[in-house]
Design a protein around this motif. Structure first.
Motif, PDB file in Angstrom:
ATOM      1  N   ALA A  36       0.831  -1.199   0.000  1.00  0.00           N
ATOM      2  CA  ALA A  36       0.000   0.000   0.000  1.00  0.00           C
ATOM      3  C   ALA A  36       0.870   1.256   0.000  1.00  0.00           C
ATOM      4  CB  ALA A  36      -0.923  -0.004   1.211  1.00  0.00           C
ATOM      5  N   ARG A  37       1.908   1.256   0.834  1.00  0.00           N
ATOM      6  CA  ARG A  37       2.781   2.433   0.912  1.00  0.00           C
ATOM      7  C   ARG A  37       3.597   2.600  -0.369  1.00  0.00           C
ATOM      8  NH1 ARG A  37       1.962   4.761   5.494  1.00  0.00           N
ATOM      9  NH2 ARG A  37       1.334   3.582   7.348  1.00  0.00           N
ATOM     10  N   ALA A  38       3.908   1.489  -1.014  1.00  0.00           N
ATOM     11  CA  ALA A  38       4.623   1.569  -2.290  1.00  0.00           C
ATOM     12  C   ALA A  38       3.751   2.232  -3.356  1.00  0.00           C
ATOM     13  CB  ALA A  38       5.052   0.177  -2.735  1.00  0.00           C
ATOM     14  N   VAL A  39       2.455   1.933  -3.361  1.00  0.00           N
ATOM     15  CA  VAL A  39       1.536   2.563  -4.307  1.00  0.00           C
ATOM     16  C   VAL A  39       1.459   4.063  -4.040  1.00  0.00           C
ATOM     17  CG1 VAL A  39      -0.888   2.746  -5.008  1.00  0.00           C
ATOM     18  CG2 VAL A  39       0.155   0.493  -4.722  1.00  0.00           C
ATOM     19  N   ILE A  40       1.357   4.428  -2.767  1.00  0.00           N
ATOM     20  CA  ILE A  40       1.278   5.847  -2.406  1.00  0.00           C
ATOM     21  C   ILE A  40       2.516   6.599  -2.906  1.00  0.00           C
ATOM     22  CG2 ILE A  40       1.204   7.480  -0.479  1.00  0.00           C
ATOM     23  CD1 ILE A  40      -0.322   5.221   1.088  1.00  0.00           C
ATOM     24  N   GLU A  41       3.688   6.020  -2.692  1.00  0.00           N
ATOM     25  CA  GLU A  41       4.925   6.667  -3.127  1.00  0.00           C
ATOM     26  C   GLU A  41       5.031   6.724  -4.647  1.00  0.00           C
ATOM     27  OE1 GLU A  41       7.092   8.437  -1.320  1.00  0.00           O
ATOM     28  OE2 GLU A  41       5.495   8.075   0.152  1.00  0.00           O
ATOM     29  N   SER A  42       4.538   5.704  -5.313  1.00  0.00           N
ATOM     30  CA  SER A  42       4.556   5.693  -6.776  1.00  0.00           C
ATOM     31  C   SER A  42       3.691   6.815  -7.343  1.00  0.00           C
ATOM     32  CB  SER A  42       4.068   4.336  -7.294  1.00  0.00           C
ATOM     33  OG  SER A  42       3.971   4.328  -8.694  1.00  0.00           O
ATOM     34  N   VAL A  43       2.507   7.007  -6.764  1.00  0.00           N
ATOM     35  CA  VAL A  43       1.621   8.081  -7.212  1.00  0.00           C
ATOM     36  C   VAL A  43       2.259   9.437  -6.913  1.00  0.00           C
ATOM     37  CG1 VAL A  43      -0.610   9.192  -6.816  1.00  0.00           C
ATOM     38  CG2 VAL A  43      -0.480   6.701  -6.995  1.00  0.00           C
ATOM     39  N   ARG A  44       2.886   9.550  -5.742  1.00  0.00           N
ATOM     40  CA  ARG A  44       3.536  10.809  -5.371  1.00  0.00           C
ATOM     41  C   ARG A  44       4.627  11.183  -6.390  1.00  0.00           C
ATOM     42  NH1 ARG A  44       3.614  13.285  -0.554  1.00  0.00           N
ATOM     43  NH2 ARG A  44       2.826  11.400   0.483  1.00  0.00           N
ATOM     44  N   LYS A  45       5.415  10.198  -6.800  1.00  0.00           N
ATOM     45  CA  LYS A  45       6.478  10.462  -7.773  1.00  0.00           C
ATOM     46  C   LYS A  45       5.918  10.773  -9.158  1.00  0.00           C
ATOM     47  CE  LYS A  45       9.976   7.632  -5.455  1.00  0.00           C
ATOM     48  NZ  LYS A  45      10.796   6.379  -5.528  1.00  0.00           N
ATOM     49  N   GLN A  46       4.856  10.059  -9.530  1.00  0.00           N
ATOM     50  CA  GLN A  46       4.260  10.261 -10.851  1.00  0.00           C
ATOM     51  C   GLN A  46       3.685  11.669 -10.994  1.00  0.00           C
ATOM     52  OE1 GLN A  46       1.177   7.436 -11.792  1.00  0.00           O
ATOM     53  NE2 GLN A  46       0.760   8.333 -13.797  1.00  0.00           N
ATOM     54  N   HIS A  47       3.076  12.178  -9.911  1.00  0.00           N
ATOM     55  CA  HIS A  47       2.425  13.493  -9.937  1.00  0.00           C
ATOM     56  C   HIS A  47       3.144  14.432  -8.961  1.00  0.00           C
ATOM     57  CE1 HIS A  47      -0.709  11.652 -12.337  1.00  0.00           C
ATOM     58  NE2 HIS A  47      -0.976  10.783 -11.380  1.00  0.00           N
ATOM     59  N   HIS A  48       4.429  14.586  -9.151  1.00  0.00           N
ATOM     60  CA  HIS A  48       5.250  15.313  -8.183  1.00  0.00           C
ATOM     61  C   HIS A  48       4.947  16.811  -8.151  1.00  0.00           C
ATOM     62  CE1 HIS A  48       7.835  16.878 -11.450  1.00  0.00           C
ATOM     63  NE2 HIS A  48       7.626  15.699 -11.999  1.00  0.00           N
ATOM     64  N   THR A  49       4.237  17.327  -9.147  1.00  0.00           N
ATOM     65  CA  THR A  49       3.920  18.756  -9.160  1.00  0.00           C
ATOM     66  C   THR A  49       2.694  19.084  -8.306  1.00  0.00           C
ATOM     67  OG1 THR A  49       2.540  18.506 -11.138  1.00  0.00           O
ATOM     68  CG2 THR A  49       4.886  19.015 -11.474  1.00  0.00           C
ATOM     69  N   ALA A  50       1.959  18.084  -7.873  1.00  0.00           N
ATOM     70  CA  ALA A  50       0.747  18.317  -7.092  1.00  0.00           C
ATOM     71  C   ALA A  50       1.089  18.703  -5.653  1.00  0.00           C
ATOM     72  CB  ALA A  50      -0.137  17.069  -7.104  1.00  0.00           C
ATOM     73  N   GLY A  51       0.156  19.384  -4.999  1.00  0.00           N
ATOM     74  CA  GLY A  51       0.407  19.849  -3.640  1.00  0.00           C
ATOM     75  C   GLY A  51       0.146  18.820  -2.566  1.00  0.00           C
ATOM     76  N   HIS A  52      -0.775  17.884  -2.810  1.00  0.00           N
ATOM     77  CA  HIS A  52      -1.151  16.917  -1.777  1.00  0.00           C
ATOM     78  C   HIS A  52      -1.392  15.541  -2.408  1.00  0.00           C
ATOM     79  CE1 HIS A  52      -1.772  20.240   1.067  1.00  0.00           C
ATOM     80  NE2 HIS A  52      -2.380  20.855   0.066  1.00  0.00           N
ATOM     81  N   HIS A  53      -1.021  14.518  -1.651  1.00  0.00           N
ATOM     82  CA  HIS A  53      -1.289  13.123  -2.042  1.00  0.00           C
ATOM     83  C   HIS A  53      -1.867  12.430  -0.809  1.00  0.00           C
ATOM     84  CE1 HIS A  53       1.089  13.761  -5.712  1.00  0.00           C
ATOM     85  NE2 HIS A  53       1.951  14.382  -4.926  1.00  0.00           N
ATOM     86  N   CYS A  54      -3.142  12.608  -0.603  1.00  0.00           N
ATOM     87  CA  CYS A  54      -3.803  12.057   0.588  1.00  0.00           C
ATOM     88  C   CYS A  54      -4.151  10.589   0.344  1.00  0.00           C
ATOM     89  CB  CYS A  54      -5.049  12.866   0.911  1.00  0.00           C
ATOM     90  SG  CYS A  54      -4.667  14.637   1.118  1.00  0.00           S
ATOM     91  N   SER A  55      -4.178   9.817   1.422  1.00  0.00           N
ATOM     92  CA  SER A  55      -4.318   8.370   1.222  1.00  0.00           C
ATOM     93  C   SER A  55      -5.116   7.700   2.325  1.00  0.00           C
ATOM     94  CB  SER A  55      -2.931   7.710   1.139  1.00  0.00           C
ATOM     95  OG  SER A  55      -2.204   7.937   2.334  1.00  0.00           O
TER      96      SER A  55
END
Length: 207
Positions: A36-55
């Motif tokens: 689960a945490r790997a998915v969160i980090e993958s999304v964070r890296k993919q959309h690194h310009t976004a301000g928030h990645h809530c999970s």
């Protein structure tokens, strides 16, 4: 004892917009907290310009593990509402990540709660659902002379034959709901003239 649970078949995304803020929800099936945490980090890296990645994620057939993160949004406005949607849909072994691009207008606490909830709900609506059930795995050895007939008769009675192994005898591997084990054992005795005795081989979650 939990014998059934609901999850999703694969990754899915949905996007909503509120006053020019974009909310992209990503849902994905996962087997444990590390995944689960790997998915969160993958999304964070993919959309690194976004301000928030809530999970938020819920793990285990009984939902024993729950985690959520507001990732910088006001406390309780993102992760918890996202988690509540997953609970309401009765989804298990799933992680939700909502990426937000700020549109220039403050939404307020109520607006954020609605937006994060709606994004996860939209992704849930788009997901293909999978229903898993707990099965007792039984192994039944039978002579080849009757193996085909026994297998066909069991299938006709709704018994799932998960595998057939070939050795000195044929071994039928049966997946049986725990509540039906006694009835299946009785049917096997009937079909084999009392000679067939299934042996337990653990349990398994099957779709």
């Amino acid at each position: 004892m939990i014998e059934k649970y609901l999850s999703i078949a694969g990754p899915v995304e949905a996007e909503i917009e509120d006053r020019r803020s974009r909310f992209l929800a990503h849902l994905e099936p996962v087997s444990d907290e590390a995944a689960a945490r790997a998915v969160i980090e993958s999304v964070r890296k993919q959309h690194h310009t976004a301000g928030h990645h809530c999970s938020a994620f819920i793990l285990g057939p009984d939902g024993a593990v729950e985690r959520s993160s507001d990732d910088g949004e006001p406390a309780g406005t993102a992760g918890a509402p996202m988690l509540e949607v997953l609970r309401g849909r009765e989804l298990r072994d799933v992680v939700a990540v909502v990426t937000r691009w700020f549109g220039g207008t403050l939404l307020g606490a109520g607006g954020l709660v609605r937006a994060y909830s709606d994004a996860v709900a939209a992704a849930s609506d788009a997901a293909e659902l999978v229903r898993y059930r707990l099965a007792d795995m039984l192994e039944l050895e039978v002579d080849y002379a009757i193996a085909g007939r026994v297998e066909a008769s069991l299938r006709d009675r709704g018994v799932q034959v998960a595998d057939v192994r070939h050795g000195a005898q044929a071994t039928l591997v049966l997946a049986v709901p725990p509540a039906e084990r006694a009835a299946v054992t009785s049917a096997i005795a009937e079909l084999t003239g009392g000679r067939g005795r299934p042996v337990g081989a653990g349990t398994r979650w099957l779709a």
